[in-house]
Design an enzyme around this catalytic site. Structure first.
Site, PDB file in Angstrom:
ATOM      1  N   LEU A   1       7.040   5.701   7.193  1.00  0.00           N
ATOM      2  CA  LEU A   1       5.625   5.937   6.910  1.00  0.00           C
ATOM      3  C   LEU A   1       5.399   7.242   6.158  1.00  0.00           C
ATOM      4  O   LEU A   1       4.468   7.339   5.353  1.00  0.00           O
ATOM      5  CB  LEU A   1       4.836   5.938   8.224  1.00  0.00           C
ATOM      6  CG  LEU A   1       4.686   4.576   8.895  1.00  0.00           C
ATOM      7  CD1 LEU A   1       4.162   4.744  10.320  1.00  0.00           C
ATOM      8  CD2 LEU A   1       3.761   3.677   8.079  1.00  0.00           C
ATOM      9  N   TYR A   2       6.213   8.242   6.416  1.00  0.00           N
ATOM     10  CA  TYR A   2       6.093   9.489   5.664  1.00  0.00           C
ATOM     11  C   TYR A   2       6.269   9.227   4.176  1.00  0.00           C
ATOM     12  O   TYR A   2       5.441   9.636   3.344  1.00  0.00           O
ATOM     13  CB  TYR A   2       7.114  10.513   6.155  1.00  0.00           C
ATOM     14  CG  TYR A   2       7.205  11.732   5.258  1.00  0.00           C
ATOM     15  CD1 TYR A   2       6.179  12.661   5.226  1.00  0.00           C
ATOM     16  CD2 TYR A   2       8.318  11.935   4.443  1.00  0.00           C
ATOM     17  CE1 TYR A   2       6.245  13.773   4.386  1.00  0.00           C
ATOM     18  CE2 TYR A   2       8.399  13.038   3.607  1.00  0.00           C
ATOM     19  CZ  TYR A   2       7.361  13.954   3.585  1.00  0.00           C
ATOM     20  OH  TYR A   2       7.428  15.048   2.750  1.00  0.00           O
ATOM     21  N   SER A   3       7.349   8.540   3.801  1.00  0.00           N
ATOM     22  CA  SER A   3       7.620   8.265   2.394  1.00  0.00           C
ATOM     23  C   SER A   3       6.492   7.450   1.766  1.00  0.00           C
ATOM     24  O   SER A   3       6.039   7.744   0.645  1.00  0.00           O
ATOM     25  CB  SER A   3       8.944   7.504   2.256  1.00  0.00           C
ATOM     26  OG  SER A   3      10.014   8.239   2.803  1.00  0.00           O
TER      27      SER A   3
END
Length: 346
Positions: free
Chosen positions: A137-139
């Protein structure tokens, strides 16, 4: 400036203040603002990326926004990541545009263009497209936010994104380096290289700061709507670098190797377990596809575009940076103080 009480943000504050700029730092009420209050020409503005009104007040009368705040951990729900990294960036862009801010510099990440199934990649440049699937989810949310920033570029409101990889240096208590060092101090980090050289680009904090300041002043017609990879001059053999850091701070260099099938099974099992909401929302997984990709895939970045358009050049070598880090670690009470926050999350 957002993220001013954090690792990179604190260095940005110091460099901007030394250069004679007035800095308004958006910080949450619960953040440690001791350094900010002790720095001349720095004005704390209390709020957060979820509060549109606090952002409107923070950007009033501002010329340049440096946006480095983000949710950067490897755990959390989609709602948590989306609210901070995407919607928070959108709110800040809207507030800055309405306030007449002339320049918006977004600190992004090469993770925005990492693909789940890619192998080693060398000297990647900005022609690499965004993927349609991401490792975590960060990416994903950094990629979406970066595209929002780039699309907001228009006459009178210049926007750009910087992609520093693996920021390291003094004042970092919870990034990749203290996390790995905490494991090496306890002999808990195996060698995950698979017997090959894992070549990577890293970025010393002062080099990331230099790029941000260059982006704040570079000609709008050159940089508007663009993204730039930012990195140290050196191409780093990651596992040799970690062994050197271990030696420098009294840890044990990784030597025990884990067979690839065992490692892949452990990652799959961990990610399956971390689908449980209580774990996903609050605790960082010990293994993930994302963390394994950073430790096992070669990934180096071509900074030619940043040199051409920003006038970027690294200002700190890796050798000098390690010396600075060692001096700072001693000044804060030693290596255990350096890794204290990382230890709480590993």
């Amino acid at each position: 400036m957002t993220g001013a009480s954090g690792f990179l943000g604190s260095h940005l504050v110091d460099h901007c203040a030394r250069a004679g700029h007035h800095v308004r730092a958006l910080v949450r009420p619960q953040s440690d603002t001791t350094r900010l209050h002790g720095t001349p020409s720095v004005e704390p503005a209390y709020g957060d990326l979820g509060d549109a009104e606090s952002m409107r007040q923070a950007v009033e009368g501002v010329d340049v926004v440096l946006h480095s705040a983000a949710r950067v951990v490897d755990h959390g729900t989609r709602a948590q990541f989306w609210d901070t990294n995407v919607d928070g960036t959108r709110r800040l862009l809207d507030a800055a545009g309405m306030a007449g801010v002339r320049r918006f510099v977004f600190v992004s990440s090469p993770s925005a263009v990492m693909r789940p199934d890619e192998g080693d990649r060398y000297d990647i440049d900005e022609s690499v497209p965004y993927p349609d699937r991401w490792l975590n989810l960060y990416s994903e949310t950094k990629a979406v936010a970066e595209q929002l920033v780039r699309a907001a570029n228009r006459p009178g409101f210049t926007t750009c994104a910087l992609r520093p990889r693996g920021i390291w240096g003094p004042r970092d208590h919870s990034g990749f380096l203290p996390k790995l060092l905490a494991k090496m101090l306890d002999g808990r980090l195996p060698d995950l290289s698979g017997g090959k050289r894992v070549l990577v680009s890293l970025c010393h904090c002062d080099n990331a700061v230099a790029a941000c300041l260059r982006a704040a002043d570079a000609p709008a017609e050159r940089i508007g709507g663009n993204a730039y990879f930012i990195a140290d001059a050196e191409r780093t053999d990651l596992w040799a670098f970690l062994a050197r850091v271990a030696e420098l701070f009294g840890g044990r260099p990784p030597t025990r190797r884990v067979p690839a099938p065992v490692l892949h099974t452990a990652v799959r099992a961990t990610e399956l377990l971390w689908r449980l909401p209580p774990l996903a929302a609050r605790h960082e997984p010990p293994l993930s596809r994302y963390s394994m990709a950073l430790l096992t895939r070669s990934g180096t970045y071509d900074t030619g575009a940043a040199a051409r358009d920003l006038g970027y050049a690294p200002v700190v070598s890796q050798e000098t940076g390690l010396g600075q880090l060692a001096d700072w670690v001693e000044s804060v009470g030693g290596v255990r103080a350096f890794v204290r926050s990382a230890t709480l999350h590993t």
